[in-house]
Design an enzyme around this catalytic site. Sequence first.
Site, PDB file in Angstrom:
ATOM      1  N   LYS A   1      15.174  -0.237   4.688  1.00  0.00           N
ATOM      2  CA  LYS A   1      14.581   0.292   3.444  1.00  0.00           C
ATOM      3  C   LYS A   1      14.697   1.823   3.388  1.00  0.00           C
ATOM      4  CE  LYS A   1      11.964   0.725  -0.203  1.00  0.00           C
ATOM      5  NZ  LYS A   1      12.555   0.537  -1.524  1.00  0.00           N
TER       6      LYS A   1
ATOM      7  N   LYS B   1       7.735  10.850   0.114  1.00  0.00           N
ATOM      8  CA  LYS B   1       7.289  10.208   1.366  1.00  0.00           C
ATOM      9  C   LYS B   1       8.458   9.505   2.048  1.00  0.00           C
ATOM     10  CE  LYS B   1       6.183   6.177   0.966  1.00  0.00           C
ATOM     11  NZ  LYS B   1       5.943   4.761   0.842  1.00  0.00           N
TER      12      LYS B   1
ATOM     13  N   LEU C   1       0.826  -1.213   0.000  1.00  0.00           N
ATOM     14  CA  LEU C   1       0.000   0.000   0.000  1.00  0.00           C
ATOM     15  C   LEU C   1       0.861   1.264   0.000  1.00  0.00           C
ATOM     16  CD1 LEU C   1      -2.424  -1.520   2.612  1.00  0.00           C
ATOM     17  CD2 LEU C   1      -3.057  -0.899   0.267  1.00  0.00           C
TER      18      LEU C   1
HETATM   19  P1  NAD Z   1       0.749   2.453  -6.162  1.00  0.00           P
HETATM   20  O1  NAD Z   1       0.176   3.757  -5.733  1.00  0.00           O
HETATM   21  O2  NAD Z   1       0.973   2.172  -7.599  1.00  0.00           O
HETATM   22  O3  NAD Z   1      -0.139   1.243  -5.573  1.00  0.00           O
HETATM   23  C1  NAD Z   1      -0.819   1.278  -4.365  1.00  0.00           C
HETATM   24  C2  NAD Z   1      -2.135   0.533  -4.544  1.00  0.00           C
HETATM   25  O4  NAD Z   1      -2.813   0.523  -3.272  1.00  0.00           O
HETATM   26  C3  NAD Z   1      -3.072   1.196  -5.548  1.00  0.00           C
HETATM   27  O5  NAD Z   1      -3.534   0.252  -6.498  1.00  0.00           O
HETATM   28  C4  NAD Z   1      -4.216   1.717  -4.694  1.00  0.00           C
HETATM   29  O6  NAD Z   1      -5.469   1.713  -5.345  1.00  0.00           O
HETATM   30  C5  NAD Z   1      -4.185   0.737  -3.538  1.00  0.00           C
HETATM   31  N1  NAD Z   1      -4.841   1.264  -2.343  1.00  0.00           N
HETATM   32  C6  NAD Z   1      -4.782   2.522  -1.830  1.00  0.00           C
HETATM   33  N2  NAD Z   1      -5.552   2.627  -0.741  1.00  0.00           N
HETATM   34  C7  NAD Z   1      -6.114   1.413  -0.564  1.00  0.00           C
HETATM   35  C8  NAD Z   1      -7.022   0.887   0.386  1.00  0.00           C
HETATM   36  N3  NAD Z   1      -7.498   1.656   1.373  1.00  0.00           N
HETATM   37  N4  NAD Z   1      -7.414  -0.406   0.257  1.00  0.00           N
HETATM   38  C9  NAD Z   1      -6.945  -1.185  -0.749  1.00  0.00           C
HETATM   39  N5  NAD Z   1      -6.077  -0.737  -1.679  1.00  0.00           N
HETATM   40  C10 NAD Z   1      -5.675   0.539  -1.584  1.00  0.00           C
HETATM   41  O7  NAD Z   1       2.121   2.307  -5.338  1.00  0.00           O
HETATM   42  P2  NAD Z   1       3.353   1.324  -5.651  1.00  0.00           P
HETATM   43  O8  NAD Z   1       4.299   2.057  -6.531  1.00  0.00           O
HETATM   44  O9  NAD Z   1       2.859  -0.021  -6.018  1.00  0.00           O
HETATM   45  O10 NAD Z   1       4.022   1.289  -4.189  1.00  0.00           O
HETATM   46  C11 NAD Z   1       3.424   0.596  -3.096  1.00  0.00           C
HETATM   47  C12 NAD Z   1       4.374   0.647  -1.911  1.00  0.00           C
HETATM   48  O11 NAD Z   1       5.626   0.054  -2.274  1.00  0.00           O
HETATM   49  C13 NAD Z   1       4.714   2.071  -1.426  1.00  0.00           C
HETATM   50  O12 NAD Z   1       4.824   2.070  -0.045  1.00  0.00           O
HETATM   51  C14 NAD Z   1       6.033   2.360  -2.100  1.00  0.00           C
HETATM   52  O13 NAD Z   1       6.793   3.303  -1.363  1.00  0.00           O
HETATM   53  C15 NAD Z   1       6.678   0.977  -2.096  1.00  0.00           C
HETATM   54  N6  NAD Z   1       7.660   0.720  -3.168  1.00  0.00           N
HETATM   55  C16 NAD Z   1       7.431   1.109  -4.460  1.00  0.00           C
HETATM   56  C17 NAD Z   1       8.376   0.838  -5.443  1.00  0.00           C
HETATM   57  C18 NAD Z   1       8.180   1.267  -6.876  1.00  0.00           C
HETATM   58  O14 NAD Z   1       9.173   1.229  -7.651  1.00  0.00           O
HETATM   59  N7  NAD Z   1       6.986   1.660  -7.311  1.00  0.00           N
HETATM   60  C19 NAD Z   1       9.541   0.129  -5.111  1.00  0.00           C
HETATM   61  C20 NAD Z   1       9.729  -0.306  -3.809  1.00  0.00           C
HETATM   62  C21 NAD Z   1       8.775  -0.007  -2.846  1.00  0.00           C
END
Ligand code: NAD
Length: 297
Positions: free
Chosen positions: A170, A245, A64
Amino acid sequence: NASKISFIGLGQMGSKMARNLIKKGNTVKVFDVIPEARNSIEGAQPCDSLQQVVEGCDVIITMLPNGRIVKEITLGQRGVLEHLEKGAVLVDCSTIEHQCAVDVNEAVLKRGGKFLDAPVSGGITGAEAGTLTFMVGGDETTVKTVEPTLLQMGQKVYHCGQTGSGQIAKMCNNLILGVTMIGTCEAMNLARKLGLDQKKLTEIVNASTGKSWSSEIYNPVPGILPNVPSSNGYKGGFAVPLMAKDLGIADSAALACGAAVPLTAAALQIYRMMQNHGFEQKDFSSVYEFLKGKNSK
Ligand code: NAD
């Protein structure tokens, strides 16, 4: 020995991680607030509620956006905890404040479940290829139980120590990434202004001491690497607000313990400015475009 897995949060990362679990033969139930996201995972069982997605599962994975949402989903009304099976393991792969992981862990233990903080590194390319690195905090036995499942989405699992320590690892990693990306973009833009070919510079840097993940695997200049956000209009990838963030988390943690983080603070402000100047939907490597400016020669 396939598990019954629940996956919550099917964005840039979660959708790809869930697909890898399905490929490996697990039964996977999925949930996201966005209905299209729930239905976009072929071979998964889409669920309409947290109750439906959690019931009957031994491993629940969350991916999330931030700590506030992780708390809301787990501890809130009709949240994950209300439906958690005894002995089930909640694995949070989101990047959140380590204190937030400690708080969720306490509530999960009270409910008779287990909790691991297990944030990942490797970006969307790593999520897709199943080559993520997991940084895990929690008790050893639980880590061992879940490790085979994590290795279906990644290549490396590091047990960092007690609950919250995965998030600390992380946060420190992303501090380096956020700062290094800006440095890489500054150099690439400077080379452009001075008429040095950026492909040539990339080749040289990658054979020299300036090499980093940002120059080698995720180059911020359009057209240098295929299949990275910079070559695709900075779409997809790791959005600017998510990097802001993570640097905000590091900045606050440093404030609380008295560590000096001058470059973290500067990098945080750069990504925040980008957020307010039309870059909020773009990948964080668009800092190159931000430095270059629209009409720059
Ligand atoms: P994203 O915004 O693409 O995905 C998050 C998902 O969570 C979305 O599909 C959204 O609809 C869903 N969501 C939001 N609120 C919700 C709720 N209340 N109930 C159910 N679903 C809900 O983000 P992401 O890029 O996939 O990143 C997710 C996490 O991983 C973050 O914490 C980010 O910092 C971390 N991260 C991201 C990357 C990257 O390269 N994108 C790499 C490592 C870590």
